[in-house]
Structures are given as structure tokens and as C-alpha cells.
Write an enzyme that holds these catalytic residues in place. Structure first.
Site, short mmCIF file in Angstrom:
data_model
loop_
_atom_site.label_atom_id
_atom_site.label_comp_id
_atom_site.label_asym_id
_atom_site.label_seq_id
_atom_site.Cartn_x
_atom_site.Cartn_y
_atom_site.Cartn_z
N LYS A 170 0.71 -1.18 -0.04
CA LYS A 170 0.02 0.01 0.00
C LYS A 170 0.96 1.20 0.01
CE LYS A 170 -4.42 -1.55 1.84
NZ LYS A 170 -5.14 -1.29 3.00
N LYS A 208 -5.57 -11.55 -7.60
CA LYS A 208 -6.70 -11.73 -7.06
C LYS A 208 -7.63 -10.58 -7.56
CE LYS A 208 -8.85 -11.15 -2.40
NZ LYS A 208 -8.53 -10.75 -1.00
N LYS A 265 -11.83 -4.92 -5.19
CA LYS A 265 -12.58 -4.07 -5.45
C LYS A 265 -12.00 -2.70 -5.81
CE LYS A 265 -13.97 -3.44 -0.39
NZ LYS A 265 -12.86 -4.05 0.10
#
Ligand code: TRP
Length: 344
Positions: free
Chosen positions: A127, A209, A212
Site C-alpha cells: 500500500k 486476486k 474492488k
């Protein structure tokens, strides 16, 4: 230690229900990955366990959010929980920021978490690479807030995907460290391994993966996408240059579509291979798209009705927060006594 035995009467001792806790961030449109990998399985647990599901808005702000969108998505996430079959009467459904004990315990636990431990978290590394202009302290201590979420409710089991395992491991380490420093305070939580622990992959890059927060809108299918969008996305799904529908190594795209189809229809891979024997990828993709769209239609309908009734959603939030707060307060006061804070 985790299974306290309660005695109902002399003959029939009953086991206290174990507590399950999990959370979803209201930071994007929930995908069929969230549905198949998490929420759908949770509906099977509601009778057997004491289930607590949280919309973790405080985690979401570790990445910059548009306030109006965060608010809307918080309602939406709760509405998806309910529309997918989580009964608010049987489960505790609530929003993290409504229970201040999460922030309170997170602070205490920060002081039982080592800088080096947080620095090793792979999600922090990912992140901070993605948000290089906003590597804030919250992003760094995110796993401590998650540990607080879990430990506040004396959680026995946490259903989490592979990507959250390292965070759960840290929550366990923090619990053990606190218990060893003082005395038994927290239940040390374990991962709940789901029967269908399906990992749904991106339709655009099937080795990644489904997420969203993927920037490519064709990579993920939202639970609330329209039928046309769902079919179009499946038609475009990346596959391979083979033409036979079969589950095999190296056929990541087809394998992913087969596992999605299998989750929604209950058919196993060999049944699916027989069903599409002699047919091409085009027919298969269309069938997957239609099946997914039709299976999600009732959820979408229920969701639309719920979103028109904000009052009801707020009632669920309020009673969920009240129930959560009662449990959380007990843990916080226990922790504060052990730490040496003056109680009034
Ligand atoms: N970090 C989790 C995720 O992004 C969400 C989460 C927050 C969570 N608190 C939790 C999951 C506690 C399980 C238990 O998926």
C-alpha cells in the site's frame, strides 16, 4: 480455554457458542470475490456461532476517501450484508466508527506492538508503494486497529482470506504478549478455514486476486453490476489460446471461470467439462455470465429496497453498535485495569 462449558441443567451441558468476527472495508464496490470468498459463506455460520460483522470505515480512511462516497458505501456495505442473507436478528452487524472502543483499544495495543513487526507487514509495503504521496501513520498501524477489532470481542475465529493471514498472526502475537505481560485477558483468535475458501481472480489478469479497488473496471464484477455489465465483462474475460473447457495448470483464466461457475451452480469441474464438451469458450463465458447475473439478481433487488430505507439501515446500525459496545466495554475495562489506569 476457548470453549467454556455452560451447564443448562444437570444432564445436558451445552457448549457456549464460539464468537466469529470479520470486517469489510467500505472502500469500493463489493465484488463477487468478496461475495464468494466471504459473505456468502458467512450466511451458513449464523446459527452455529455468535457472529459479529463490522463495516470498517476507520480502516478505509488510511487511504484518502471522498467523504460522501465513504458515507454511501458504508450504507451499501451494510445493505449488501443483509441482502446476501445475513439476518440482523441473528448476527451483530455494525459500523466500526460507531463503537469508539476500537480506537481506544487500538491505542493501548499500539504500545504492545513493535515497530519492526509493523514494518514487516507485506500489505503495508504494497500500500505504501501504491500511495507514495500519503504514507500516513494510520496505514502503518492499520494491523493494530484490526487486532483491536478482533480482540475486543474475545473472538475465537476469524474468517479471513490469505491476504489477511499475516495481520491475523500479528493479532495473535499481540494477544499473547499482553496475556503474558499481565494475565489472561484476551482469547487468542484462530483463522476460520472456510469450506469453499475460493479465491476469485481478476478477469483481466487471472493470476491476480480480484480486487474492488482495481483501476480496470473489466477486471472485477461487482455484486451490484447490471446483468448487461456482468455478461459483457465475462465475455471479455482473458483466457488462453486453447479451445477446450477444462481445468488444467496454466489455464488460469478458464480455471477462474470454472471456479466461479462451480460456486454458483454447485457443479464440480468434471461436470462442467462434460457440460461444455464440444462447445467453445464463447458459449462457456456466456453461460458463466448469465448464471452469475441471474444468481445475483435477487440480492440486487433486496439491496435496492434496503437502500431506499435508510431509516431501517440506521436502526440496524444503532442496535448493532449497542450490542457491540456492551461487549467491547467489558474488554476495555479489563484491559485498563490491568494497565494501571485509574478506574472511576
Ligand atoms: N483488513 C481487512 C481487509 O481489508 C478488513 C478487516 C478489518 C478485518 N478488521 C478486521 C477482517 C477484523 C477480519 C477481522 O480485508
Amino acid at each position: 480455554m476457548n470453549t467454556e462449558i455452560l451447564t443448562q441443567n444437570q444432564e445436558t451441558p451445552i457448549e457456549k457458542k464460539k464468537t466469529i468476527f470479520s470486517g469489510v472495508q467500505p472502500s469500493g464496490n463489493l465484488t463477487i470475490g468478496n461475495y464468494l470468498g466471504a459473505i456468502k459463506n458467512w450466511t451458513d455460520l449464523q446459527d452455529k456461532y455468535n457472529c459479529i460483522y463490522c463495516v470498517v470505515d476507520m480502516h478505509a480512511i488510511t487511504v484518502r476517501q471522498v467523504p460522501a462516497e465513504l458515507r454511501r458505501r458504508t450504507y451499501e456495505t451494510l445493505a449488501v450484508y443483509i441482502a446476501a442473507g445475513l439476518d440482523p436478528e441473528k448476527n451483530t452487524l455494525f459500523v466500526q466508527s460507531h463503537v469508539p472502543a476500537h480506537a481506544v483499544l487500538a491505542w493501548d495495543l499500539n504500545c504492545f506492538t513493535m515497530f519492526g513487526e509493523l514494518n514487516r507487514m507485506t500489505q503495508f509495503k504494497d500500500k505504501s508503494a501504491k500511495n507514495a504521496d500519503n504514507i500516513n501513520a494510520g496505514l502503518f498501524t492499520y494491523p493494530v486497529l484490526m487486532a483491536a477489532d478482533i480482540l475486543l470481542y474475545q473472538t475465537d475465529l476469524v474468517p479471513v482470506g490469505q491476504d489477511q493471514r499475516q495481520h491475523l498472526e500479528l493479532a495473535r502475537d499481540i494477544a499473547v504478549r499482553f496475556n503474558n505481560t499481565f494475565s489472561d485477558t484476551f482469547i487468542v483468535p484462530e483463522a476460520y478455514i472456510q469450506k469453499t475458501g475460493m479465491k476469485i481472480m481478476s478477469l483481466a489478469e487471472p493470476t491476480k486476486k480480484m480486487s474492488k479497488s482495481d483501476a480496470n473496471p473489466n477486471a472485477s464484477v461487482a455484486i451490484l453490476d447490471s446483468k448487461d455489465d456482468i455478461i459483457r465483462k465475462f465475455k471479455r474475460a482473458v483466457t488462453d489460446s486453447d479451445t477446450v473447457v477444462r481445468y488444467a495448470e496454466g489455464k488460469d483464466g478458464i480455471n477462474n471461470l470454472m471456479s466461479i461457475y462451480s460456486c454458483f451452480t454447485g457443479k464440480d469441474y468434471s461436470e462442467i467439462e462434460r457440460e461444455f464438451d464440444g462447445k467453445g469458450y464463447g458459449d462457456f463465458k456466456l453461460a458463466v455470465g448469465e448464471t452469475v447475473a441471474d444468481s445475483l439478481a435477487p440480492i440486487r433487488e433486496k439491496f435496492d429496497a434496503l437502500m431506499k430505507d435508510k431509516k431501517y439501515l440506521e436502526e440496524v446500525m444503532r442496535s448493532g453498535a449497542d450490542a457491540a459496545q456492551r461487549i467491547a466495554a467489558k474488554t476495555v475495562s479489563k484491559v485498563h485495569r490491568k494497565l494501571g489506569y485509574v478506574g472511576l
